[in-house]
Design a protein around this motif. Structure first.
Motif, PDB file in Angstrom:
ATOM      1  N   GLY A 145       0.335  -1.610   0.401  1.00 35.96           N
ATOM      2  CA  GLY A 145       0.028  -0.109  -0.477  1.00 35.96           C
ATOM      3  C   GLY A 145       1.071   1.134  -0.125  1.00 35.96           C
ATOM      4  O   GLY A 145       0.562   2.004  -0.556  1.00 35.96           O
ATOM      5  N   SER A 167      -3.234   1.554  -3.533  1.00 37.54           N
ATOM      6  CA  SER A 167      -3.394   1.504  -2.361  1.00 37.54           C
ATOM      7  C   SER A 167      -3.952   1.317  -0.958  1.00 37.54           C
ATOM      8  O   SER A 167      -4.286   1.063  -0.080  1.00 37.54           O
ATOM      9  CB  SER A 167      -2.094   2.872  -2.270  1.00 37.54           C
ATOM     10  OG  SER A 167      -1.527   3.650  -0.513  1.00 37.54           O
ATOM     11  N   ALA A 168      -5.133   2.278  -1.511  1.00 37.28           N
ATOM     12  CA  ALA A 168      -6.108   2.380  -0.568  1.00 37.28           C
ATOM     13  C   ALA A 168      -6.460   0.807  -0.522  1.00 37.28           C
ATOM     14  O   ALA A 168      -7.037   0.263   0.675  1.00 37.28           O
ATOM     15  CB  ALA A 168      -7.136   3.063  -0.750  1.00 37.28           C
ATOM     16  N   ILE A 171      -4.015  -0.888   2.038  1.00 36.08           N
ATOM     17  CA  ILE A 171      -4.397  -1.127   3.002  1.00 36.08           C
ATOM     18  C   ILE A 171      -5.641  -1.645   3.312  1.00 36.08           C
ATOM     19  O   ILE A 171      -5.545  -2.537   4.919  1.00 36.08           O
ATOM     20  CB  ILE A 171      -3.856   0.603   2.853  1.00 36.08           C
ATOM     21  CG1 ILE A 171      -2.716   1.090   3.226  1.00 36.08           C
ATOM     22  CG2 ILE A 171      -4.676   1.096   5.140  1.00 36.08           C
ATOM     23  CD1 ILE A 171      -1.821   0.562   4.294  1.00 36.08           C
ATOM     24  N   GLY A 172      -6.836  -1.662   3.094  1.00 40.02           N
ATOM     25  CA  GLY A 172      -7.850  -2.061   3.549  1.00 40.02           C
ATOM     26  C   GLY A 172      -8.352  -3.635   3.651  1.00 40.02           C
ATOM     27  O   GLY A 172      -8.725  -4.382   4.709  1.00 40.02           O
ATOM     28  N   ILE A 175      -6.348  -3.554   7.255  1.00 38.40           N
ATOM     29  CA  ILE A 175      -7.065  -4.189   8.417  1.00 38.40           C
ATOM     30  C   ILE A 175      -7.940  -5.231   8.244  1.00 38.40           C
ATOM     31  O   ILE A 175      -8.151  -5.846   9.182  1.00 38.40           O
ATOM     32  CB  ILE A 175      -8.208  -2.624   7.757  1.00 38.40           C
ATOM     33  CG1 ILE A 175      -7.331  -1.138   7.913  1.00 38.40           C
ATOM     34  CG2 ILE A 175      -9.752  -2.614   8.953  1.00 38.40           C
ATOM     35  CD1 ILE A 175      -8.354  -0.103   7.587  1.00 38.40           C
ATOM     36  N   LEU A 183      -3.741   1.641   9.564  1.00 37.89           N
ATOM     37  CA  LEU A 183      -3.833   2.298   8.777  1.00 37.89           C
ATOM     38  C   LEU A 183      -3.136   3.113   9.466  1.00 37.89           C
ATOM     39  O   LEU A 183      -2.616   4.110   8.872  1.00 37.89           O
ATOM     40  CB  LEU A 183      -5.793   3.520   8.507  1.00 37.89           C
ATOM     41  CG  LEU A 183      -5.599   4.322   7.806  1.00 37.89           C
ATOM     42  CD1 LEU A 183      -5.421   3.649   6.661  1.00 37.89           C
ATOM     43  CD2 LEU A 183      -7.984   4.277   8.404  1.00 37.89           C
ATOM     44  N   TYR A 212     -10.031   7.803  -1.773  1.00 38.40           N
ATOM     45  CA  TYR A 212      -8.904   6.964  -1.003  1.00 38.40           C
ATOM     46  C   TYR A 212      -9.741   6.656   0.484  1.00 38.40           C
ATOM     47  O   TYR A 212      -9.455   5.058   0.704  1.00 38.40           O
ATOM     48  CB  TYR A 212      -7.047   7.403   0.195  1.00 38.40           C
ATOM     49  CG  TYR A 212      -6.859   6.318  -0.257  1.00 38.40           C
ATOM     50  CD1 TYR A 212      -5.498   6.284  -0.495  1.00 38.40           C
ATOM     51  CD2 TYR A 212      -6.636   6.030   1.394  1.00 38.40           C
ATOM     52  CE1 TYR A 212      -4.712   5.723  -0.241  1.00 38.40           C
ATOM     53  CE2 TYR A 212      -4.988   5.150   1.868  1.00 38.40           C
ATOM     54  CZ  TYR A 212      -4.442   4.657   1.005  1.00 38.40           C
ATOM     55  OH  TYR A 212      -3.804   4.011   0.841  1.00 38.40           O
ATOM     56  N   LEU A 213     -10.310   6.705   1.216  1.00 37.69           N
ATOM     57  CA  LEU A 213     -10.701   6.915   2.523  1.00 37.69           C
ATOM     58  C   LEU A 213     -11.961   6.314   2.170  1.00 37.69           C
ATOM     59  O   LEU A 213     -12.146   4.791   2.607  1.00 37.69           O
ATOM     60  CB  LEU A 213     -11.095   7.896   3.320  1.00 37.69           C
ATOM     61  CG  LEU A 213     -10.176   8.702   4.019  1.00 37.69           C
ATOM     62  CD1 LEU A 213     -10.788  10.180   5.039  1.00 37.69           C
ATOM     63  CD2 LEU A 213      -9.500   8.137   4.933  1.00 37.69           C
ATOM     64  N   THR A 215     -12.179   3.971  -0.479  1.00 35.92           N
ATOM     65  CA  THR A 215     -12.138   2.731  -0.613  1.00 35.92           C
ATOM     66  C   THR A 215     -11.263   1.842   0.392  1.00 35.92           C
ATOM     67  O   THR A 215     -11.681   0.683   0.569  1.00 35.92           O
ATOM     68  CB  THR A 215     -10.675   2.224  -1.614  1.00 35.92           C
ATOM     69  OG1 THR A 215     -11.545   3.143  -2.827  1.00 35.92           O
ATOM     70  CG2 THR A 215     -10.122   0.841  -2.405  1.00 35.92           C
ATOM     71  N   VAL A 216     -10.802   2.535   1.453  1.00 38.75           N
ATOM     72  CA  VAL A 216     -10.269   1.718   2.887  1.00 38.75           C
ATOM     73  C   VAL A 216     -11.576   1.081   3.625  1.00 38.75           C
ATOM     74  O   VAL A 216     -11.501  -0.284   3.503  1.00 38.75           O
ATOM     75  CB  VAL A 216      -9.388   2.690   3.901  1.00 38.75           C
ATOM     76  CG1 VAL A 216      -8.712   1.929   5.107  1.00 38.75           C
ATOM     77  CG2 VAL A 216      -7.521   3.525   2.251  1.00 38.75           C
ATOM     78  N   GLY A 220     -11.565  -2.472   3.754  1.00 36.09           N
ATOM     79  CA  GLY A 220     -11.092  -3.169   5.399  1.00 36.09           C
ATOM     80  C   GLY A 220     -12.477  -2.911   6.223  1.00 36.09           C
ATOM     81  O   GLY A 220     -12.765  -3.554   7.017  1.00 36.09           O
TER      82      GLY A 220
END
Length: 274
Positions: A145, A167-168, A171-172, A175, A183, A212-213, A215-216, A220
């Motif tokens: 990520g 990237s997102a 990171i998801g 999580i 995160l 980004y947020l 997708t996360v 996630g």
């Protein structure tokens, strides 16, 4: 077969030779190894693949992604130590290939190969990829990520938003593997990198933050959403309370002095840590 694919094939074969032998030769001995393997076994017997359990009681300390990997492994290899650790042997192979591809893109083929080989020869790499703990996949997701974030910030416009999404997404997945600490680690690393590289203008815009947020949260939060829809929102509250406790005090063996992780990684991952 071109040179790049030959390198990938050789790294994959080398990784399997390094990480597969003797996976089941030693009993599960780490507290986490035992808990995760038992959770996977209980998923198989209960057929409740949504809820992580210990002694058939909801275990809200970890999300289920790594447990699902172990369940799949146990379906193939049976319920044993080899099956519990097999996902991390695969993580080892994937990590070597990932490092090689990153090094090749950022610098050169020679650097990518050297990076992968040095990493494979480090003590902690051998230990982690022969284990049944969560960290190998968790670390790989965060590292990947961060890589795609750096490519987004420093690259040109071509595929720029694809790199944001990738990237997102990783990171998801982090999580889904170990919780929101993925995160947090990513954000702290990115914050320091942005300060030193002076690229802060690139990420401080509403479009970037929204994509980004979003997708996360989608990737996630997938398991959390399923829990709420199935009427188990209380498990999410227990999970959140545990995460707060984990950040506020030493719990479940998560202790050590201030530079504990730095010292362990510097020595254990030498010479890759240089």
């Amino acid at each position: 077969m071109n040179q790049k694919n030959r390198d990938i094939l050789l790294l994959a074969i080398g990784g399997l030779i390094l990480f597969l032998p003797f996976l089941g030769a030693v009993h599960l001995f780490d507290w986490d190894e035992i808990n995760f393997a038992e959770s996977a076994r209980e998923m198989l017997f209960s057929h409740d693949y949504l809820t992580v359990q210990i002694k058939y009681i909801p275990f809200w300390e970890k999300p289920p992604l790594f447990i699902w990997m172990q369940v799949l492994s146990m379906k193939v290899f049976g319920i044993n130590e080899f099956a519990a650790r097999f996902p991390n042997a695969i993580a080892g192979v994937v990590t070597l290939i990932t490092i090689y591809l990153m090094g090749r893109k950022l610098f050169s083929r020679k650097f990518g190969l050297l990076w992968a080989l040095v990493y494979a020869g480090s003590i902690l790499s051998q230990l982690y990829f022969h284990s049944g703990i969560i960290d190998p996949w968790f670390n790989l997701f965060i590292f990947t990520g961060m890589y795609f974030m750096v490519i987004y910030v420093t690259g040109n416009e071509k595929k720029k938003w694809l790199h944001v999404f990738l990237s997102a997404a990783f990171i998801g997945l982090g999580i889904m593997t170990k919780g929101p600490v993925a995160l947090l680690i990513f954000a702290l690393t990115l914050f320091l990198w942005i300060i030193f590289s002076r690229k802060w203008k690139t990420i401080f815009n509403l479009r970037f933050i929204g994509i980004y947020l979003g997708t996360v949260a989608l990737i996630g939060g997938f398991w959390f959403i399923l829990q709420i829809l199935s009427g188990k929102a209380y498990l999410i509250m227990d999970f959140i309370e545990y995460q707060i406790r984990l950040f506020s005090k030493k719990d479940a063996g998560h202790g050590g002095f201030l530079f504990y992780h730095f010292v362990i990684l510097f020595i254990g991952m030498f010479p890759a840590s240089i």
